[in-house]
Enzyme design. Structure first.
Site, PDB file in Angstrom:
ATOM      1  N   CYS A 112       0.806  -1.231   0.000  1.00 21.67           N
ATOM      2  CA  CYS A 112       0.000   0.000   0.000  1.00 21.67           C
ATOM      3  C   CYS A 112       0.836   1.276   0.000  1.00 21.67           C
ATOM      4  CB  CYS A 112      -0.939   0.014   1.203  1.00 21.67           C
ATOM      5  SG  CYS A 112      -2.123  -1.350   1.201  1.00 21.67           S
ATOM      6  N   HIS A 253      -3.624   6.922   3.342  1.00 16.76           N
ATOM      7  CA  HIS A 253      -4.052   5.683   2.707  1.00 16.76           C
ATOM      8  C   HIS A 253      -5.440   5.347   3.239  1.00 16.76           C
ATOM      9  CE1 HIS A 253      -4.387   1.628   1.399  1.00 16.76           C
ATOM     10  NE2 HIS A 253      -4.151   1.102   2.569  1.00 16.76           N
ATOM     11  N   ASN A 283     -10.718   0.599  -0.418  1.00 16.07           N
ATOM     12  CA  ASN A 283      -9.259   0.602  -0.304  1.00 16.07           C
ATOM     13  C   ASN A 283      -8.666   0.212  -1.654  1.00 16.07           C
ATOM     14  OD1 ASN A 283      -6.571  -0.073   0.156  1.00 16.07           O
ATOM     15  ND2 ASN A 283      -6.953  -1.056   2.114  1.00 16.07           N
TER      16      ASN A 283
END
Length: 326
Positions: A112, A253, A283
């Site tokens: 990520c 994030h 996400n």
């Protein structure tokens, strides 16, 4: 230091609501939206990862007022590449129409945090004279390996998408500080095991298939972040020479609605300074941070002088952040 010249993002055409997934798992409408906080996400159909990457890259070039021939470095950052070999960046370079030998192109994977890691690498390559105008791209199709049968509440958190940024050197403003720390004690808390050398498809296809689905231990990740993330943010701010009240905007994030809420409580940043789009996008893994960046820039939330903090976590487990002045 580096400055961002332009950004862009791309989405698949199809949006899928959580209510649509409720029927798939035999739950009443509204179950997944309430359980996860994600109401909708975009899911790739005919669009490939390269299609999304190319669209986001072109949008970033257009925003910067540049063409692909102005780029001399392409960094592709994603948790899952288009294929293991070759890297994805050379194919993106080809799709953008760059001739052989006119740029360098390679991949970076910090799950990520891949975009921030690639951005930091771009800065270092500019500083050493190896690049002048890099293009950093992240594209993810998370929907290919989600554990709907075993962890539907985890699967419902994710969405597909891509985003990109064109950067160059800067003598004023731009990147002020960056920091990354890794906590491998939770290495197995977030994983997609198949696709590398760990499981041999040819000799043990059953194990390969069993580990071809994403799995996550959210409680373990939460515990680790609760212990260490606050201190990590303190140290990043200290490296930048900023106090909390100096931060105008936080680009995090989009791990999950619960994770974002906890990050806000833990770090003490005002909620209205934190960009939150997860309810409508999910996400997007490595594409998450640059997608939020482009969203904020195009919404007018990053005028010149805006002190911005990029923050994120990744599988492995790592924390990453960057202090940036628009």
């Amino acid at each position: 230091m580096i400055t961002i010249l332009g950004t862009g993002r791309a989405l698949p055409a199809r949006q899928v609501t959580s209510d649509a997934f409720d029927a798939r798992i035999g739950k009443p409408a509204g179950y997944l939206a309430q359980a996860t906080g994600v109401a909708a996400r975009y899911v790739s159909g005919d669009e490939s990862q390269i299609d999304l990457a190319q669209s986001a890259a072109q949008a970033a070039l257009d925003d910067a007022g540049l063409t692909a021939t102005d780029i001399d470095l392409i960094l592709f950052g994603a948790a899952v590449p288009y294929q293991p070999i070759p890297a994805t960046a050379p194919l993106l370079m080809q799709r953008l129409g760059l001739a052989d030998g006119t740029a360098a192109a390679f991949d970076m994977n910090a799950t990520c945090l891949s975009f921030l890691t690639a951005l930091d690498t771009a800065a270092r390559m500019i500083a050493t004279g190896q690049a002048t105008r890099p293009l950093v791209v992240s594209a993810e199709i998370a929907s290919r390996a989600l554990p709907w049968d075993t962890q539907p509440e985890v699967a419902a958190l994710f969405g597909d998408g891509a985003a990109a940024a064109v950067v160059s050197g800067s003598e004023a403003g731009g990147m002020v500080a960056s920091l990354m720390r890794t906590y491998p004690s939770a290495y197995d808390a977030c994983a997609l095991g198949a696709g590398g050398t760990r499981f041999d498809y040819h000799n043990d296809p059953d194990s390969f298939a069993a580990h071809a689905w994403f799995a996550m231990d959210g409680k373990e990740l939460f515990r680790l972040a609760a212990r260490h993330f606050g201190t990590f943010v303190d140290d990043l701010l200290a490296r930048a020479g900023w106090a909390r009240e100096d931060v105008d905007l936080v680009i995090p994030h989009q791990a999950s609605p619960a994770a974002l809420a906890h990050m806000i409580r833990q770090t003490g940043f005002a909620r209205d300074r934190v960009v939150d789009i997860i309810a409508g996008h999910g996400n997007q893994i490595a594409a998450s941070i640059p997608f939020v960046l482009d969203t904020a820039r195009r919404a007018g939330r990053m005028p010149p002088g805006t002190r911005t903090l990029f923050l994120g976590t990744s599988a492995g487990v790592s924390f990453g952040g960057m202090a940036y002045v628009a």
